[in-house]
Structures are given as C-alpha cells and as structure tokens.
Design a protein around this motif. Structure first.
Motif, mmCIF file in Angstrom:
data_model
loop_
_atom_site.group_PDB
_atom_site.id
_atom_site.type_symbol
_atom_site.label_atom_id
_atom_site.label_comp_id
_atom_site.label_asym_id
_atom_site.label_seq_id
_atom_site.Cartn_x
_atom_site.Cartn_y
_atom_site.Cartn_z
ATOM 1 N N THR A 25 -6.415 19.847 23.463
ATOM 2 C CA THR A 25 -7.639 19.101 23.159
ATOM 3 C C THR A 25 -8.600 19.962 22.355
ATOM 4 O O THR A 25 -9.188 19.498 21.367
ATOM 5 N N TYR A 26 -8.737 21.194 22.745
ATOM 6 C CA TYR A 26 -9.601 22.124 22.016
ATOM 7 C C TYR A 26 -9.098 22.283 20.573
ATOM 8 O O TYR A 26 -9.875 22.259 19.620
ATOM 9 N N TYR A 27 -7.780 22.402 20.414
ATOM 10 C CA TYR A 27 -7.182 22.488 19.080
ATOM 11 C C TYR A 27 -7.502 21.235 18.265
ATOM 12 O O TYR A 27 -7.908 21.316 17.098
ATOM 13 N N LEU A 28 -7.332 20.065 18.869
ATOM 14 C CA LEU A 28 -7.584 18.809 18.169
ATOM 15 C C LEU A 28 -9.047 18.685 17.740
ATOM 16 O O LEU A 28 -9.339 18.102 16.696
ATOM 17 N N GLU A 29 -9.935 19.230 18.537
ATOM 18 C CA GLU A 29 -11.355 19.179 18.187
ATOM 19 C C GLU A 29 -11.698 20.100 17.016
ATOM 20 O O GLU A 29 -12.754 19.946 16.408
ATOM 21 N N SER A 30 -10.819 21.021 16.717
ATOM 22 C CA SER A 30 -11.080 21.918 15.590
ATOM 23 C C SER A 30 -10.834 21.226 14.250
ATOM 24 O O SER A 30 -11.099 21.814 13.200
ATOM 25 N N GLN A 31 -10.318 19.992 14.289
ATOM 26 C CA GLN A 31 -10.056 19.191 13.098
ATOM 27 C C GLN A 31 -9.293 19.976 12.025
ATOM 28 O O GLN A 31 -9.802 20.210 10.937
ATOM 29 N N PRO A 32 -8.090 20.395 12.343
ATOM 30 C CA PRO A 32 -7.320 21.122 11.335
ATOM 31 C C PRO A 32 -7.062 20.263 10.099
ATOM 32 O O PRO A 32 -6.928 19.049 10.197
ATOM 33 N N ASP A 33 -7.018 20.894 8.965
ATOM 34 C CA ASP A 33 -6.772 20.235 7.682
ATOM 35 C C ASP A 33 -5.330 19.740 7.659
ATOM 36 O O ASP A 33 -4.389 20.543 7.644
#
Length: 138
Positions: A25-33
């Motif tokens: 979830t934390y990764y998804l919130e980082s909005q990767p390109d």
C-alpha cells in the motif's frame, strides 16, 4: 519493478500477507511512473493491519490514510481477514484489517473462520487460495 518493465511486463498483481500488504500500500501511494514500472491491476491482502497506528480509531496518525489520495482509483483490492473467534486472526484485529475499506475505492473482502483462520495459517489455507485464484483470474 523497473527490471520487470524493461523486460516488457506492463501489468502485475500483488498478493501480500501481514505487513507485506502495508508495504505494498505504501508503494502504491508513491504513484510510481507506469512508463518505468508495471501497472498494478489487482492486489490481495491477507491479514494486513492497515490501521498501522495500532488501532483503527487512531487514523489521524495513519500514514496510509494520510496519503490515500495518491492510491490508484482503478485498482481492484481484495482483503482476506481471519477471525479465530475474537474478532481477530490472533494477531491482527478485524478493525485494523477492515480499515482497508477507508483506503481503497474498489475494495471487497472475505472473512475466514475456522481451524486455519489464525494469522500465520491464512497463508496455507485452501479457502484463501481459492479466493485468490478466483479474484486474480476474473
């Protein structure tokens, strides 16, 4: 993830247990390109303590909730929650796992009870496997 994208993989699904779900979830919130990493289409969390701060009532301190506006709105999320009879899986309270409903726009869940509903047993539960397979292949 960038290596996957470089290999031509454009989409992925995640299945995570416990704090792995929090990490995803934390990764998804980082909005990767998505031009540099695969797009995440589906996410299954198993026994994940989304409340993070220790209780669902402490949401003002919840890092995940503070950043939920950055979560992809087209992501399908399925939460699998154990209940050993005390409104928890023996480790994660139901309220902390159900907190995902406050984070994800497209969220559904299943509550697992019985012999293999304990936190560490959810990963080796045939019913959990069936739910994951059905969700990821539909």
């Amino acid at each position: 993830m960038s290596a996957l994208r470089e290999a031509g993989i454009k989409t992925v699904d995640f299945v995570a247990h416990s704090m792995g779900g929090t990490t995803i979830t934390y990764y998804l919130e980082s909005q990767p390109d998505e031009t540099k990493v695969p797009k995440v289409e589906k996410f299954v969390s198993i026994g994940t303590p989304f409340a993070w701060a220790g209780t669902a009532a402490a949401s003002e301190n919840n890092v995940l909730e503070q950043n939920k506006v950055d979560l992809p709105t087209n992501l399908s999320v399925y939460g699998i929650i154990g209940n050993v009879g005390d409104e928890s899986d023996g480790t994660v309270p139901y309220a902390d796992a159900h907190f995902a409903k406050r984070l994800f726009a497209n969220y559904q869940e299943a509550i697992i009870t019985g012999d293999k509903a304990a936190h560490s047993k959810l990963r080796n539960n045939d019913k959990v496997d069936e739910i994951i397979l059905r969700f990821l292949t539909n």
